[in-house]
Design an enzyme around this catalytic site. Sequence first.
Site, PDB file in Angstrom:
ATOM      1  N   HIS A 101       0.903  -1.531  -0.068  1.00 50.93           N
ATOM      2  CA  HIS A 101       0.117   0.154   0.133  1.00 50.93           C
ATOM      3  C   HIS A 101       1.478   1.036  -0.144  1.00 50.93           C
ATOM      4  O   HIS A 101       1.975   1.297   0.989  1.00 50.93           O
ATOM      5  CB  HIS A 101      -0.700   0.086   1.005  1.00 50.93           C
ATOM      6  CG  HIS A 101      -1.941  -0.784   1.203  1.00 50.93           C
ATOM      7  ND1 HIS A 101      -3.021  -1.243   0.493  1.00 50.93           N
ATOM      8  CD2 HIS A 101      -1.746  -1.933   2.508  1.00 50.93           C
ATOM      9  CE1 HIS A 101      -2.775  -2.551   1.084  1.00 50.93           C
ATOM     10  NE2 HIS A 101      -2.485  -3.232   1.884  1.00 50.93           N
ATOM     11  N   GLU A 119      -1.654  -0.361   8.485  1.00 53.44           N
ATOM     12  CA  GLU A 119      -2.485  -1.188   8.905  1.00 53.44           C
ATOM     13  C   GLU A 119      -1.681  -2.246   9.898  1.00 53.44           C
ATOM     14  O   GLU A 119      -0.253  -3.093   9.457  1.00 53.44           O
ATOM     15  CB  GLU A 119      -3.429  -2.821   7.508  1.00 53.44           C
ATOM     16  CG  GLU A 119      -2.479  -3.584   6.620  1.00 53.44           C
ATOM     17  CD  GLU A 119      -2.630  -3.790   5.642  1.00 53.44           C
ATOM     18  OE1 GLU A 119      -3.431  -3.018   5.023  1.00 53.44           O
ATOM     19  OE2 GLU A 119      -2.972  -5.120   5.466  1.00 53.44           O
ATOM     20  N   HIS A 176       3.355  -7.440   1.424  1.00 48.30           N
ATOM     21  CA  HIS A 176       2.994  -8.869   2.677  1.00 48.30           C
ATOM     22  C   HIS A 176       1.871  -9.018   1.585  1.00 48.30           C
ATOM     23  O   HIS A 176       1.201  -8.912   0.622  1.00 48.30           O
ATOM     24  CB  HIS A 176       2.263  -7.187   3.774  1.00 48.30           C
ATOM     25  CG  HIS A 176       1.077  -6.261   3.036  1.00 48.30           C
ATOM     26  ND1 HIS A 176       1.263  -5.500   2.685  1.00 48.30           N
ATOM     27  CD2 HIS A 176      -0.774  -6.780   3.428  1.00 48.30           C
ATOM     28  CE1 HIS A 176       0.080  -4.571   2.333  1.00 48.30           C
ATOM     29  NE2 HIS A 176      -0.840  -5.380   3.004  1.00 48.30           N
ATOM     30  N   ARG A 196      -1.297  -4.456  -6.458  1.00 49.90           N
ATOM     31  CA  ARG A 196      -0.862  -6.069  -6.112  1.00 49.90           C
ATOM     32  C   ARG A 196       0.364  -6.838  -7.056  1.00 49.90           C
ATOM     33  O   ARG A 196       0.486  -5.929  -8.132  1.00 49.90           O
ATOM     34  CB  ARG A 196      -2.300  -6.704  -6.622  1.00 49.90           C
ATOM     35  CG  ARG A 196      -2.309  -7.940  -6.406  1.00 49.90           C
ATOM     36  CD  ARG A 196      -3.614  -8.356  -6.771  1.00 49.90           C
ATOM     37  NE  ARG A 196      -5.469  -7.964  -6.187  1.00 49.90           N
ATOM     38  CZ  ARG A 196      -5.931  -7.978  -6.587  1.00 49.90           C
ATOM     39  NH1 ARG A 196      -6.451  -7.219  -8.587  1.00 49.90           N
ATOM     40  NH2 ARG A 196      -7.410  -6.654  -6.076  1.00 49.90           N
TER      41      ARG A 196
HETATM   42 ZN    ZN Z   1      -2.782  -5.226   3.051  1.00 52.60          ZN
END
Ligand code: ZN
Length: 319
Positions: A101, A119, A176, A196
């Site tokens: 991200h 996150e 991740h 992605r």
């Molecule tokens: Zn994520």
Amino acid sequence: MDQTKREILFLDPVCTHNIWGGSRLREEFGYPEAGSDIGECWGISAHPNGDGTVKYGALAGKKLSEVWREHRELFGDFPSERMPIMAKLIDAREDLSIQVHPDDVYAAEHENGAFGKRESWYVIDAPDGATLVAGHNATTREDLSAMIHEGRWAELIREIPVKKGDFIQIDPGTVHAIKAGILLMEMQQSSDITYRVYDYDRCAGGKRRELHVEKSIDVITVPAKPVEDSVFSALGLPANRLNELYRCEDYTVFRIEADGEMCFEQVYPFLFFSVTEGEGTVNGLPVKKGDHMILPCGYGSVCVRGRLEVIAATVGRPS
Ligand code: ZN
């Protein structure tokens, strides 16, 4: 009697269907969602892609985004146009794509002013020998770019062992992926911006999901942060206490293991409160595994009774 005590905002969450999702969010958490591809439950979210609804009381039927806009006093007049964080449950029947991200600065510039996404994960359940992806092994951006373009995934990605009760912090720029069998609670900035990197060459409905290779290479942190700085066990903390697990600029995450009775003061601008195990009451109101609520600003004393685990969160900065 305190006539002015603010109500707890119980929420009706939004579930999503994903190629890697399963059925545990219905079977174990009780959400009335059909299908065997339920990947996520956006338990506390005011994001347009999954805006929760208030279940009871004076604000019943209102979307959380409306409550945020119209009743900011419930959130300590927090100075943000959009609710800054959200809480999700994730059930990975299969591996999720390997992703990254952007941070706030990159997202604001390249994604129409969206928030970046920081996150964190609290592992609710994981099979023996479970692993997930956090970080990578490239030492320079050139090295990173070559490994990605040449598909040298085994060399690139850093897979780490995890178990029930682990807490993992994923800063923006961290490569991740959640892997098969893991069920976790995610506390995150309210953002849906994901790049992605690799999707295991899977097909969804006959075609591959889009990859975002160049943006990924732009935002990945090189070298990656050491594993020991982002993973630790959140078990073994004192019961009947609001234990702070992690604090960063965007959120603070807590874990409660209630056994009997515990009371504390709600001193934050607002407190997300998600029951991840067991059942009991909060100030006399019944709660059980799968319930998500917000304890508003100025709520005062909170008494939890029963045997339950709660993951709670608030914004990073004090009010
Ligand atoms: Zn994520």
